[in-house]
Design a protein around this motif. Sequence first.
Motif, PDB file in Angstrom:
ATOM      1  N   ILE A   1      50.196 -35.056 -34.073  1.00 29.94           N
ATOM      2  CA  ILE A   1      50.802 -36.086 -33.225  1.00 29.94           C
ATOM      3  C   ILE A   1      50.535 -35.787 -31.753  1.00 29.94           C
ATOM      4  CG2 ILE A   1      52.998 -37.071 -32.444  1.00 29.94           C
ATOM      5  CD1 ILE A   1      54.027 -36.529 -35.353  1.00 29.94           C
ATOM      6  N   LEU A   2      50.801 -34.541 -31.347  1.00 24.80           N
ATOM      7  CA  LEU A   2      50.607 -34.179 -29.946  1.00 24.80           C
ATOM      8  C   LEU A   2      49.126 -34.209 -29.579  1.00 24.80           C
ATOM      9  CD1 LEU A   2      53.188 -31.260 -29.565  1.00 24.80           C
ATOM     10  CD2 LEU A   2      53.477 -33.693 -29.056  1.00 24.80           C
ATOM     11  N   GLY A   3      48.261 -33.801 -30.513  1.00 24.93           N
ATOM     12  CA  GLY A   3      46.826 -33.861 -30.251  1.00 24.93           C
ATOM     13  C   GLY A   3      46.344 -35.282 -30.050  1.00 24.93           C
ATOM     14  N   LYS A   4      46.856 -36.204 -30.856  1.00 22.60           N
ATOM     15  CA  LYS A   4      46.484 -37.611 -30.704  1.00 22.60           C
ATOM     16  C   LYS A   4      46.922 -38.144 -29.351  1.00 22.60           C
ATOM     17  CE  LYS A   4      47.088 -42.192 -32.788  1.00 22.60           C
ATOM     18  NZ  LYS A   4      47.745 -42.969 -33.875  1.00 22.60           N
ATOM     19  N   ARG A   5      48.109 -37.760 -28.898  1.00 25.24           N
ATOM     20  CA  ARG A   5      48.595 -38.247 -27.601  1.00 25.24           C
ATOM     21  C   ARG A   5      47.782 -37.663 -26.452  1.00 25.24           C
ATOM     22  NH1 ARG A   5      55.217 -38.531 -28.377  1.00 25.24           N
ATOM     23  NH2 ARG A   5      55.142 -39.945 -30.180  1.00 25.24           N
ATOM     24  N   ILE A   6      47.389 -36.405 -26.578  1.00 29.22           N
ATOM     25  CA  ILE A   6      46.522 -35.823 -25.550  1.00 29.22           C
ATOM     26  C   ILE A   6      45.198 -36.562 -25.506  1.00 29.22           C
ATOM     27  CG2 ILE A   6      45.189 -33.765 -24.928  1.00 29.22           C
ATOM     28  CD1 ILE A   6      47.546 -32.112 -26.027  1.00 29.22           C
ATOM     29  N   GLY A   7      44.656 -36.887 -26.691  1.00 33.77           N
ATOM     30  CA  GLY A   7      43.410 -37.642 -26.740  1.00 33.77           C
ATOM     31  C   GLY A   7      43.534 -39.009 -26.093  1.00 33.77           C
ATOM     32  N   GLU A   8      44.665 -39.685 -26.328  1.00 35.45           N
ATOM     33  CA  GLU A   8      44.899 -40.993 -25.713  1.00 35.45           C
ATOM     34  C   GLU A   8      44.982 -40.867 -24.188  1.00 35.45           C
ATOM     35  OE1 GLU A   8      48.455 -42.381 -27.512  1.00 35.45           O
ATOM     36  OE2 GLU A   8      47.492 -42.958 -29.400  1.00 35.45           O
ATOM     37  N   THR A   9      45.636 -39.805 -23.714  1.00 30.42           N
ATOM     38  CA  THR A   9      45.739 -39.593 -22.270  1.00 30.42           C
ATOM     39  C   THR A   9      44.368 -39.352 -21.657  1.00 30.42           C
ATOM     40  OG1 THR A   9      47.965 -38.662 -22.511  1.00 30.42           O
ATOM     41  CG2 THR A   9      46.785 -38.153 -20.475  1.00 30.42           C
TER      42      THR A   9
ATOM     43  N   GLY B   1      57.949 -46.437 -30.563  1.00 32.74           N
ATOM     44  CA  GLY B   1      58.391 -47.357 -31.600  1.00 32.74           C
ATOM     45  C   GLY B   1      58.874 -46.610 -32.828  1.00 32.74           C
ATOM     46  N   PRO B   2      59.356 -47.335 -33.830  1.00 28.74           N
ATOM     47  CA  PRO B   2      59.870 -46.688 -35.051  1.00 28.74           C
ATOM     48  C   PRO B   2      58.842 -45.766 -35.697  1.00 28.74           C
ATOM     49  CG  PRO B   2      60.469 -49.012 -35.014  1.00 28.74           C
ATOM     50  CD  PRO B   2      59.516 -48.808 -33.869  1.00 28.74           C
ATOM     51  N   GLY B   3      59.330 -44.616 -36.136  1.00 32.67           N
ATOM     52  CA  GLY B   3      58.474 -43.639 -36.795  1.00 32.67           C
ATOM     53  C   GLY B   3      57.915 -42.577 -35.873  1.00 32.67           C
ATOM     54  N   GLU B   4      58.073 -42.757 -34.547  1.00 33.52           N
ATOM     55  CA  GLU B   4      57.469 -41.830 -33.588  1.00 33.52           C
ATOM     56  C   GLU B   4      58.480 -40.799 -33.090  1.00 33.52           C
ATOM     57  OE1 GLU B   4      54.267 -43.524 -30.925  1.00 33.52           O
ATOM     58  OE2 GLU B   4      55.577 -45.273 -31.146  1.00 33.52           O
ATOM     59  N   ILE B   5      57.961 -39.617 -32.752  1.00 31.01           N
ATOM     60  CA  ILE B   5      58.782 -38.582 -32.137  1.00 31.01           C
ATOM     61  C   ILE B   5      58.735 -38.723 -30.620  1.00 31.01           C
ATOM     62  CG2 ILE B   5      58.470 -36.964 -34.046  1.00 31.01           C
ATOM     63  CD1 ILE B   5      56.464 -35.443 -32.235  1.00 31.01           C
ATOM     64  N   PHE B   6      59.731 -38.193 -29.944  1.00 32.63           N
ATOM     65  CA  PHE B   6      59.738 -38.138 -28.478  1.00 32.63           C
ATOM     66  C   PHE B   6      60.691 -37.040 -28.048  1.00 32.63           C
ATOM     67  CE2 PHE B   6      63.096 -40.993 -29.702  1.00 32.63           C
ATOM     68  CZ  PHE B   6      64.091 -40.902 -28.752  1.00 32.63           C
ATOM     69  N   GLY B   7      60.474 -36.523 -26.829  1.00 34.71           N
ATOM     70  CA  GLY B   7      61.315 -35.433 -26.358  1.00 34.71           C
ATOM     71  C   GLY B   7      61.151 -34.162 -27.164  1.00 34.71           C
ATOM     72  N   CYS B   8      59.986 -34.007 -27.821  1.00 32.05           N
ATOM     73  CA  CYS B   8      59.737 -32.814 -28.636  1.00 32.05           C
ATOM     74  C   CYS B   8      58.846 -31.790 -27.940  1.00 32.05           C
ATOM     75  CB  CYS B   8      59.098 -33.211 -29.970  1.00 32.05           C
ATOM     76  SG  CYS B   8      60.211 -34.130 -31.061  1.00 32.05           S
ATOM     77  N   VAL B   9      58.147 -32.193 -26.889  1.00 31.22           N
ATOM     78  CA  VAL B   9      57.258 -31.262 -26.181  1.00 31.22           C
ATOM     79  C   VAL B   9      58.005 -30.028 -25.676  1.00 31.22           C
ATOM     80  CG1 VAL B   9      55.783 -30.998 -24.145  1.00 31.22           C
ATOM     81  CG2 VAL B   9      55.548 -33.016 -25.595  1.00 31.22           C
ATOM     82  N   PRO B  10      59.238 -30.165 -25.142  1.00 30.15           N
ATOM     83  CA  PRO B  10      59.939 -28.969 -24.646  1.00 30.15           C
ATOM     84  C   PRO B  10      60.151 -27.896 -25.707  1.00 30.15           C
ATOM     85  CG  PRO B  10      60.994 -30.953 -23.816  1.00 30.15           C
ATOM     86  CD  PRO B  10      60.001 -31.387 -24.841  1.00 30.15           C
ATOM     87  N   VAL B  11      60.174 -28.303 -26.994  1.00 29.44           N
ATOM     88  CA  VAL B  11      60.325 -27.322 -28.071  1.00 29.44           C
ATOM     89  C   VAL B  11      59.201 -26.295 -28.020  1.00 29.44           C
ATOM     90  CG1 VAL B  11      60.354 -27.024 -30.584  1.00 29.44           C
ATOM     91  CG2 VAL B  11      61.551 -28.954 -29.545  1.00 29.44           C
ATOM     92  N   LEU B  12      58.017 -26.735 -27.562  1.00 32.49           N
ATOM     93  CA  LEU B  12      56.835 -25.878 -27.548  1.00 32.49           C
ATOM     94  C   LEU B  12      56.452 -25.422 -26.146  1.00 32.49           C
ATOM     95  CD1 LEU B  12      54.713 -28.045 -30.015  1.00 32.49           C
ATOM     96  CD2 LEU B  12      56.127 -26.064 -30.568  1.00 32.49           C
ATOM     97  N   THR B  13      57.229 -25.824 -25.114  1.00 30.71           N
ATOM     98  CA  THR B  13      56.847 -25.463 -23.739  1.00 30.71           C
ATOM     99  C   THR B  13      58.015 -24.774 -23.031  1.00 30.71           C
ATOM    100  OG1 THR B  13      57.385 -27.721 -22.995  1.00 30.71           O
ATOM    101  CG2 THR B  13      55.088 -27.266 -23.587  1.00 30.71           C
TER     102      THR B  13
ATOM    103  N   GLY C   1      53.278 -27.803 -43.211  1.00 34.32           N
ATOM    104  CA  GLY C   1      53.000 -29.230 -43.124  1.00 34.32           C
ATOM    105  C   GLY C   1      53.697 -29.887 -41.952  1.00 34.32           C
ATOM    106  N   VAL C   2      54.942 -29.454 -41.661  1.00 36.95           N
ATOM    107  CA  VAL C   2      55.667 -29.994 -40.511  1.00 36.95           C
ATOM    108  C   VAL C   2      54.957 -29.600 -39.217  1.00 36.95           C
ATOM    109  CG1 VAL C   2      57.867 -30.055 -39.284  1.00 36.95           C
ATOM    110  CG2 VAL C   2      57.851 -29.911 -41.789  1.00 36.95           C
ATOM    111  N   ALA C   3      54.537 -28.337 -39.134  1.00 35.53           N
ATOM    112  CA  ALA C   3      53.847 -27.858 -37.928  1.00 35.53           C
ATOM    113  C   ALA C   3      52.513 -28.568 -37.746  1.00 35.53           C
ATOM    114  CB  ALA C   3      53.629 -26.350 -38.022  1.00 35.53           C
ATOM    115  N   ILE C   4      51.777 -28.766 -38.844  1.00 35.51           N
ATOM    116  CA  ILE C   4      50.476 -29.440 -38.758  1.00 35.51           C
ATOM    117  C   ILE C   4      50.649 -30.878 -38.300  1.00 35.51           C
ATOM    118  CG2 ILE C   4      48.545 -30.322 -40.145  1.00 35.51           C
ATOM    119  CD1 ILE C   4      48.788 -27.703 -41.786  1.00 35.51           C
ATOM    120  N   ASN C   5      51.670 -31.564 -38.832  1.00 34.35           N
ATOM    121  CA  ASN C   5      51.919 -32.938 -38.399  1.00 34.35           C
ATOM    122  C   ASN C   5      52.302 -32.998 -36.922  1.00 34.35           C
ATOM    123  OD1 ASN C   5      51.337 -34.066 -40.869  1.00 34.35           O
ATOM    124  ND2 ASN C   5      53.460 -34.268 -41.522  1.00 34.35           N
ATOM    125  N   MET C   6      53.119 -32.043 -36.468  1.00 36.44           N
ATOM    126  CA  MET C   6      53.493 -32.014 -35.061  1.00 36.44           C
ATOM    127  C   MET C   6      52.256 -31.827 -34.182  1.00 36.44           C
ATOM    128  SD  MET C   6      55.915 -32.022 -32.690  1.00 36.44           S
ATOM    129  CE  MET C   6      57.520 -31.488 -33.324  1.00 36.44           C
TER     130      MET C   6
END
Length: 247
Positions: free
Chosen positions: A145-153, A92-104, A137-142
């Motif tokens: 976000i990814l940590g929260k999604r891992i927790g949800e999974t 939804g609005p405000g969310e990132i997607f397709g960003c995992v490949p940047v780090l993998t 701050g950008v790295a910490i937010n990233m």
Amino acid sequence: MRWRKQGLRVCPVTTISRPDADDLAGLALMAALPADIRRKTAAAAQMRRIPGNMRIFDQGEHAGRAHALLSGSVRITQSGSDGEEILIRLIGPGEIFGCVPVLTDGLYPADATTMTDSVEISWDPLALLALMEQHSGVAINMIAILGKRIGETQERLRELATQSADRRVARTLLRLLDQAGRPTGDGIRIEFPLRRKDIADIAGTTLHTASRILANWERRGLLASRRQGLIIVSPETISRIAEAPGG
């Protein structure tokens, strides 16, 4: 290259513009960051409008951009070797997607398709990495976000192993309310144009089971269907079902 899925259109080249700092204010990636960082992040980004039912990227494709959604909705799906497709996440609005490949490994791990007319911003992966290196701050937010999604999974896997289908469907609805709920006169509307299969996929159950549960709750007046939208009439009851012991 995988075959394009029937009925989906490849996103055409559209007018691309530059966002400004205010456009980025609602992004989770920019949470609590000052305006000067938002300006630098906006200067490195592109913005475009995408019609509904358009493919943004394909699973296994080289990740040419990292994305965030300003408005609209996006479905993230993944296919196995047998071609079976399941829903991984709704964006939804405000969310990132397709960003995992940047780090993998630099490859998109899933498909992304617009559900409705949408506006996205995107970055060259190297530009986004540079922003993360320059501004902690950008790295910490990233990472957050990814940590929260891992927790949800992990939570979804635990629910799949320990809870009944009713509880998992209820928890799925509560998560969607938290992500995209909007109060209306009838209850709280989930802004995503949901299919029952979407709910079944997220809850880890069959379409038949999810349809039976949702139909029962609709008969009881706990929810209502409105033109692909779902209104939760009694979130308190849904919450009690989600927390019911022994289920």
